[in-house]
Design an enzyme around this catalytic site. Structure first.
Site, PDB file in Angstrom:
ATOM      1  N   GLN A   1       5.326   7.158  15.017  1.00  0.00           N
ATOM      2  CA  GLN A   1       4.420   6.513  14.067  1.00  0.00           C
ATOM      3  C   GLN A   1       3.434   5.614  14.811  1.00  0.00           C
ATOM      4  O   GLN A   1       2.235   5.643  14.551  1.00  0.00           O
ATOM      5  CB  GLN A   1       5.275   5.702  13.096  1.00  0.00           C
ATOM      6  CG  GLN A   1       4.522   4.863  12.111  1.00  0.00           C
ATOM      7  CD  GLN A   1       5.432   3.796  11.497  1.00  0.00           C
ATOM      8  OE1 GLN A   1       6.627   3.707  11.821  1.00  0.00           O
ATOM      9  NE2 GLN A   1       4.885   2.982  10.643  1.00  0.00           N
TER      10      GLN A   1
ATOM     11  N   GLU B   1       0.857  -1.198   0.000  1.00  0.00           N
ATOM     12  CA  GLU B   1       0.000   0.000   0.000  1.00  0.00           C
ATOM     13  C   GLU B   1       0.888   1.241   0.000  1.00  0.00           C
ATOM     14  O   GLU B   1       1.873   1.312   0.736  1.00  0.00           O
ATOM     15  CB  GLU B   1      -0.886   0.009   1.253  1.00  0.00           C
ATOM     16  CG  GLU B   1      -1.765   1.250   1.339  1.00  0.00           C
ATOM     17  CD  GLU B   1      -2.686   1.253   2.549  1.00  0.00           C
ATOM     18  OE1 GLU B   1      -3.547   0.350   2.633  1.00  0.00           O
ATOM     19  OE2 GLU B   1      -2.522   2.134   3.398  1.00  0.00           O
TER      20      GLU B   1
HETATM   21  P1  FAD Z   1     -17.921   0.520   7.237  1.00  0.00           P
HETATM   22  O1  FAD Z   1     -17.780  -0.861   6.750  1.00  0.00           O
HETATM   23  O2  FAD Z   1     -19.066   1.332   6.707  1.00  0.00           O
HETATM   24  O3  FAD Z   1     -18.030   0.435   8.846  1.00  0.00           O
HETATM   25  C1  FAD Z   1     -17.929   1.586   9.653  1.00  0.00           C
HETATM   26  C2  FAD Z   1     -18.627   1.338  10.986  1.00  0.00           C
HETATM   27  O4  FAD Z   1     -20.049   1.282  10.770  1.00  0.00           O
HETATM   28  C3  FAD Z   1     -18.270   0.009  11.649  1.00  0.00           C
HETATM   29  O5  FAD Z   1     -18.242   0.214  13.029  1.00  0.00           O
HETATM   30  C4  FAD Z   1     -19.425  -0.922  11.264  1.00  0.00           C
HETATM   31  O6  FAD Z   1     -19.626  -1.963  12.211  1.00  0.00           O
HETATM   32  C5  FAD Z   1     -20.593   0.069  11.263  1.00  0.00           C
HETATM   33  N1  FAD Z   1     -21.677  -0.303  10.341  1.00  0.00           N
HETATM   34  C6  FAD Z   1     -21.551  -0.739   9.055  1.00  0.00           C
HETATM   35  N2  FAD Z   1     -22.773  -0.943   8.511  1.00  0.00           N
HETATM   36  C7  FAD Z   1     -23.682  -0.599   9.457  1.00  0.00           C
HETATM   37  C8  FAD Z   1     -25.113  -0.583   9.514  1.00  0.00           C
HETATM   38  N3  FAD Z   1     -25.867  -0.986   8.469  1.00  0.00           N
HETATM   39  N4  FAD Z   1     -25.702  -0.184  10.674  1.00  0.00           N
HETATM   40  C9  FAD Z   1     -24.971   0.216  11.750  1.00  0.00           C
HETATM   41  N5  FAD Z   1     -23.605   0.217  11.756  1.00  0.00           N
HETATM   42  C10 FAD Z   1     -22.973  -0.190  10.628  1.00  0.00           C
HETATM   43  N6  FAD Z   1      -9.577   5.679   5.116  1.00  0.00           N
HETATM   44  C11 FAD Z   1      -9.429   6.660   4.194  1.00  0.00           C
HETATM   45  O7  FAD Z   1      -9.904   7.791   4.417  1.00  0.00           O
HETATM   46  N7  FAD Z   1      -8.756   6.430   3.012  1.00  0.00           N
HETATM   47  C12 FAD Z   1      -8.221   5.216   2.722  1.00  0.00           C
HETATM   48  O8  FAD Z   1      -7.630   5.046   1.655  1.00  0.00           O
HETATM   49  C13 FAD Z   1      -8.347   4.163   3.683  1.00  0.00           C
HETATM   50  N8  FAD Z   1      -7.846   2.936   3.435  1.00  0.00           N
HETATM   51  C14 FAD Z   1      -8.053   1.907   4.342  1.00  0.00           C
HETATM   52  C15 FAD Z   1      -7.576   0.623   4.038  1.00  0.00           C
HETATM   53  C16 FAD Z   1      -7.773  -0.428   4.943  1.00  0.00           C
HETATM   54  C17 FAD Z   1      -7.261  -1.806   4.583  1.00  0.00           C
HETATM   55  C18 FAD Z   1      -8.446  -0.186   6.173  1.00  0.00           C
HETATM   56  C19 FAD Z   1      -8.647  -1.306   7.155  1.00  0.00           C
HETATM   57  C20 FAD Z   1      -8.920   1.084   6.473  1.00  0.00           C
HETATM   58  C21 FAD Z   1      -8.741   2.145   5.560  1.00  0.00           C
HETATM   59  N9  FAD Z   1      -9.222   3.436   5.809  1.00  0.00           N
HETATM   60  C22 FAD Z   1      -9.058   4.444   4.892  1.00  0.00           C
HETATM   61  C23 FAD Z   1      -9.896   3.740   7.083  1.00  0.00           C
HETATM   62  C24 FAD Z   1     -11.426   3.540   7.011  1.00  0.00           C
HETATM   63  O9  FAD Z   1     -11.979   4.512   6.151  1.00  0.00           O
HETATM   64  C25 FAD Z   1     -11.974   3.686   8.429  1.00  0.00           C
HETATM   65  O10 FAD Z   1     -11.581   2.613   9.202  1.00  0.00           O
HETATM   66  C26 FAD Z   1     -13.469   3.960   8.543  1.00  0.00           C
HETATM   67  O11 FAD Z   1     -13.720   4.382   9.880  1.00  0.00           O
HETATM   68  C27 FAD Z   1     -14.366   2.752   8.270  1.00  0.00           C
HETATM   69  O12 FAD Z   1     -14.392   2.418   6.957  1.00  0.00           O
HETATM   70  P2  FAD Z   1     -15.143   1.049   6.474  1.00  0.00           P
HETATM   71  O13 FAD Z   1     -15.160   1.063   5.019  1.00  0.00           O
HETATM   72  O14 FAD Z   1     -14.589  -0.124   7.172  1.00  0.00           O
HETATM   73  O15 FAD Z   1     -16.626   1.394   7.040  1.00  0.00           O
END
Ligand code: FAD
Length: 286
Positions: A206, A12
């Protein structure tokens, strides 16, 4: 890729904060390309900061200059349906076929838009748009906003059901957390490949920032290393690399399907880790 290989190894990188510094990521890529990762992912507007075109531009360079498969991250919390449509058009025009679909973090300075609430809605819309393979994020130690693993896994299943065909995990420092998580998601019927996200920690600052952002817990063994070597940059770098290599060796021996290395745009560290595990990956894929 996951059908063809027993283990996938990926990197990444992130676009620099200032678009004027974009050359720094190309210097990183120049130094990473010959390690031949299976794909390289590019983050998008991390930390809730507004994104620009850098992700598409860098992903396109990875594909067309280095001939490595790119995975473009895309977040939706600060976006509208129209804007996501434009980014998808841009990705398609650049022949980028893989997207890591994320909700993104909330930025306290920017009120979130209302079109998207969760990553699953973005996955659904990308699927409807068509032509992309979609990955999603997962959290071996539970997403910080979710109170328990069972509920978090239910929402993860919704992302897979909406069309995510591959998962990449948040960083973690204790492999048992990852194995326990894998067991739990398989039990919940989530059968797609999961890559383990590995972050080599090479300086004290970090780790403090990372842990406050993502809530990863630090095993005693790791804390001891930090206390002993945290003030000596060279020793801390060596210890951080050794720790990451040890984690990866254990993960590969236990049959994980993928390792996703958070390079932090540091090709030197990524190189030392990749070279240390290259023969294991070759042997696994034989
Ligand atoms: P979601 O899957 O939508 O989940 C977020 C929260 O909502 C979780 O607590 C989940 O349990 C809850 N939830 C989901 N669906 C529902 C529902 N229907 N009802 C109630 N609660 C629900 N961030 C960036 O800004 N840019 C990046 O490029 C980036 N890359 C990443 C790469 C990886 C591998 C990882 C692990 C994280 C990355 N992140 C990045 C961080 C990420 O955006 C955050 O962790 C963010 O807070 C959650 O994103 P998600 O897509 O997992 O959210």
């Amino acid at each position: 890729m996951f059908d063809q290989k027993k283990i996938v190894f990926s990197f990444e990188v992130f676009p620099p904060k200032k678009t004027s510094s974009i050359q720094t990521v190309y210097d990183t890529l120049d130094n990473l390309a010959d390690l031949s990762p299976d794909f390289i992912s590019v983050t998008y507007g991390a930390g809730g900061n507004p994104a620009d075109r850098s992700t598409v531009e860098i992903a396109s360079t990875i594909k067309h200059k280095y001939h490595i498969e790119p995975l473009a991250h895309l977040t939706c919390v600060n976006s509208t349906h129209d804007h996501i449509g434009q980014v998808l058009d841009d990705l398609r025009q650049n022949n980028i076929e893989n997207i890591l679909a994320l909700r993104g973090d909330f930025n306290p300075l920017i009120p979130p838009k209302t079109d998207y609430q969760y990553a699953q809605e973005l996955i659904h819309n990308i699927n409807k748009y068509g032509g992309f393979d979609i990955a999603a994020a997962c959290y071996p130690e539970v997403h910080p906003e979710c109170s328990d693993m069972e509920e978090d896994i239910l929402h993860l299943k919704e992302k897979v059901d909406a069309g995510a065909s591959h998962l990449i995990s948040q960083l973690f420092f204790d492999n048992h957390d990852f194995y326990n998580f894998l067991y739990r998601i398989r039990e919940a019927g989530i059968m797609v490949p999961v890559e383990a996200g590995i972050m080599p920690v090479t300086n004290r600052k970090q780790i403090e920032k990372m842990v406050s952002l993502c809530g990863a817990s630090l095993p005693k063994k790791f804390v001891k290393i930090m206390h002993r070597y945290g003030d000596d940059p060279i020793a801390m770098q060596d210890a951080g690399i050794a720790y990451a290599v040890e984690q990866i060796v254990d993960l590969i021996s236990n049959g994980v399907q993928g390792i996703h290395l958070y390079t932090m745009n540091n090709p030197l560290v990524a190189r030392r880790i990749s070279q240390s595990v290259a023969s294991l990956i070759r042997c696994t894929n034989r």
